[in-house]
Write a protein that holds these residues in place. Structure first.
Motif, short mmCIF file in Angstrom:
data_model
loop_
_atom_site.label_atom_id
_atom_site.label_comp_id
_atom_site.label_asym_id
_atom_site.label_seq_id
_atom_site.Cartn_x
_atom_site.Cartn_y
_atom_site.Cartn_z
N ARG A 38 0.85 -1.19 0.00
CA ARG A 38 0.00 0.00 0.00
C ARG A 38 0.89 1.24 0.00
O ARG A 38 1.63 1.46 0.96
CB ARG A 38 -0.92 -0.02 1.22
CG ARG A 38 -1.86 -1.21 1.23
CD ARG A 38 -2.67 -1.28 2.52
NE ARG A 38 -1.82 -1.52 3.68
CZ ARG A 38 -1.38 -2.72 4.06
NH1 ARG A 38 -1.69 -3.79 3.33
NH2 ARG A 38 -0.64 -2.87 5.14
N LEU A 39 0.81 2.00 -1.08
CA LEU A 39 1.71 3.12 -1.29
C LEU A 39 0.92 4.41 -1.53
O LEU A 39 -0.02 4.41 -2.32
CB LEU A 39 2.62 2.89 -2.51
CG LEU A 39 3.78 1.91 -2.42
CD1 LEU A 39 3.31 0.49 -2.14
CD2 LEU A 39 4.57 1.93 -3.72
N ALA A 40 1.31 5.48 -0.86
CA ALA A 40 0.80 6.81 -1.17
C ALA A 40 1.87 7.53 -1.98
O ALA A 40 3.03 7.61 -1.57
CB ALA A 40 0.49 7.58 0.10
N TRP A 62 1.72 -5.98 -10.05
CA TRP A 62 0.95 -4.77 -9.76
C TRP A 62 -0.45 -5.09 -9.28
O TRP A 62 -1.10 -4.24 -8.66
CB TRP A 62 0.91 -3.87 -10.99
CG TRP A 62 2.24 -3.23 -11.26
CD1 TRP A 62 3.15 -3.57 -12.21
CD2 TRP A 62 2.83 -2.14 -10.53
NE1 TRP A 62 4.26 -2.77 -12.13
CE2 TRP A 62 4.10 -1.89 -11.12
CE3 TRP A 62 2.41 -1.37 -9.45
CZ2 TRP A 62 4.94 -0.88 -10.64
CZ3 TRP A 62 3.25 -0.37 -8.98
CH2 TRP A 62 4.49 -0.13 -9.59
N THR A 63 -0.97 -6.27 -9.55
CA THR A 63 -2.33 -6.62 -9.09
C THR A 63 -2.39 -6.70 -7.56
O THR A 63 -3.48 -6.69 -6.99
CB THR A 63 -2.78 -7.95 -9.68
OG1 THR A 63 -1.95 -9.01 -9.20
CG2 THR A 63 -2.72 -7.91 -11.20
N LYS A 64 -1.24 -6.75 -6.91
CA LYS A 64 -1.19 -6.82 -5.45
C LYS A 64 -0.73 -5.50 -4.83
O LYS A 64 -0.43 -5.45 -3.64
CB LYS A 64 -0.27 -7.95 -5.01
CG LYS A 64 -0.75 -9.34 -5.46
CD LYS A 64 0.22 -10.42 -5.01
CE LYS A 64 -0.28 -11.79 -5.46
NZ LYS A 64 0.67 -12.87 -5.06
N VAL A 65 -0.69 -4.46 -5.65
CA VAL A 65 -0.22 -3.15 -5.19
C VAL A 65 -1.38 -2.16 -5.19
O VAL A 65 -2.09 -2.02 -6.19
CB VAL A 65 0.92 -2.63 -6.09
CG1 VAL A 65 1.35 -1.24 -5.63
CG2 VAL A 65 2.10 -3.60 -6.08
N THR A 66 -1.56 -1.49 -4.07
CA THR A 66 -2.56 -0.43 -3.95
C THR A 66 -1.85 0.92 -3.99
O THR A 66 -0.92 1.17 -3.22
CB THR A 66 -3.35 -0.55 -2.63
OG1 THR A 66 -4.04 -1.80 -2.61
CG2 THR A 66 -4.35 0.58 -2.48
N LEU A 67 -2.29 1.79 -4.89
CA LEU A 67 -1.71 3.12 -5.04
C LEU A 67 -2.76 4.18 -4.67
O LEU A 67 -3.88 4.15 -5.17
CB LEU A 67 -1.24 3.35 -6.47
CG LEU A 67 -0.11 2.43 -6.97
CD1 LEU A 67 0.15 2.69 -8.45
CD2 LEU A 67 1.15 2.64 -6.16
N ILE A 68 -2.36 5.08 -3.80
CA ILE A 68 -3.23 6.15 -3.32
C ILE A 68 -2.54 7.48 -3.59
O ILE A 68 -1.37 7.65 -3.21
CB ILE A 68 -3.48 6.03 -1.81
CG1 ILE A 68 -3.93 4.62 -1.44
CG2 ILE A 68 -4.48 7.07 -1.33
CD1 ILE A 68 -3.79 4.31 0.04
N ASP A 97 -4.39 -1.62 -7.97
CA ASP A 97 -5.58 -1.15 -7.28
C ASP A 97 -5.40 0.34 -7.02
O ASP A 97 -4.63 0.74 -6.15
CB ASP A 97 -5.76 -1.91 -5.96
CG ASP A 97 -7.00 -1.48 -5.21
OD1 ASP A 97 -7.88 -0.84 -5.83
OD2 ASP A 97 -7.10 -1.78 -4.01
N LEU A 98 -6.10 1.17 -7.77
CA LEU A 98 -5.98 2.62 -7.66
C LEU A 98 -7.13 3.16 -6.83
O LEU A 98 -8.30 2.97 -7.17
CB LEU A 98 -5.98 3.26 -9.05
CG LEU A 98 -4.95 2.71 -10.05
CD1 LEU A 98 -5.10 3.42 -11.40
CD2 LEU A 98 -3.54 2.89 -9.51
N VAL A 99 -6.80 3.82 -5.75
CA VAL A 99 -7.82 4.36 -4.84
C VAL A 99 -7.94 5.86 -5.07
O VAL A 99 -6.98 6.61 -4.88
CB VAL A 99 -7.45 4.07 -3.38
CG1 VAL A 99 -8.50 4.68 -2.44
CG2 VAL A 99 -7.33 2.57 -3.14
#
Length: 237
Positions: A38-40, A62-68, A97-99
């Motif tokens: 999980r990265l901001a 990248w399917t396991k990476v959340t970007l905020i 995963d783009l939030v």
């Protein structure tokens, strides 16, 4: 904070390669530790080279990476000023995963936009694995600007992760309200990076670091609340 380490580069490209390598290492460790990262990450133009370098890496799932986004402007998601749009342009095809911090139903109400973003972020696992911060020449970071919402962004409840803000004065390049991650959300990250370029920004950051928790600059106040070690990446150009 534990310690601050400066990394200096002659060119923005050299810096981008190093930062991308370090972000890749953070992602790798997070995937091994708890199956996701999980990265901001910041908006603006400085990160473009970093994102391009990250996309060259073939070892990141990248399917396991959340970007905020660390912050975003209250504009439609397809607007040229949208940081979400930038992230989607770089990483959407990778199925990251783009939030989004912006709900298009609340573009005219910064406070409601902040509440909706905070509710969305509460569904994620915290803390962040990485908070990668940029900084403006005026010392702002994310969208923590001087103005009526500054104290809430800096000193609000630690459980509050996002806030709607109205900078005062409004930035000339994008004179719109924002949603930003709070200082509490950013400072709780396991790893913190600051990425800047140019002599003037270095001077501003050094001043803020020297002033510490008494700094009048947003970056100084945010950094003083960080428990983790901080890596500062600076390029001359």
């Amino acid at each position: 904070m534990d310690e601050i380490e400066w990394w200096e580069f002659d060119s923005a490209k050299e810096m981008a390669e190093q930062v991308a390598g370090d972000i890749g290492f953070v992602i790798e460790n997070a995937l091994e530790a708890h199956g996701g990262a999980r990265l901001a990450v910041p908006g603006g133009s400085t990160p473009d080279l970093i994102y391009a370098e990250l996309l060259k890496r073939k070892d990141i799932d990248w399917t396991k990476v959340t970007l905020i986004p660390t912050d975003d402007r209250l504009v439609p998601l397809d607007h040229e000023l949208s940081n979400y749009r930038k992230l989607h342009g770089f990483f959407g095809a990778k199925k990251a995963d783009l939030v989004s911090l912006v709900d298009e139903a609340a573009l005219e109400d910064a406070q409601e936009a902040g509440r909706l973003a905070d509710a969305r972020l509460s569904l994620l696992h915290w803390p962040l694995d990485l908070a990668c911060l940029g900084m403006g020449a005026d010392g702002h970071t994310a969208s923590i600007f001087p103005g009526p919402d500054f104290d809430a962004a800096i000193n609000g409840p630690r459980a509050r992760r996002a806030l709607g803000v109205r900078p005062d004065p409004m930035p000339e390049a994008a004179p719109v309200p924002r949603v930003t991650l709070t200082a509490a959300a950013l400072s709780s990250a396991r790893t913190v990076m600051i990425v800047i370029s140019g002599a003037e920004k270095r001077r501003v950051l050094e001043q803020a670091l020297k002033e510490g928790p008494l700094s009048s600059l947003p970056i100084g106040r945010v950094v003083s609340a960080i428990d983790a070690s901080i890596d500062i990446f600076w390029s001359a150009e």
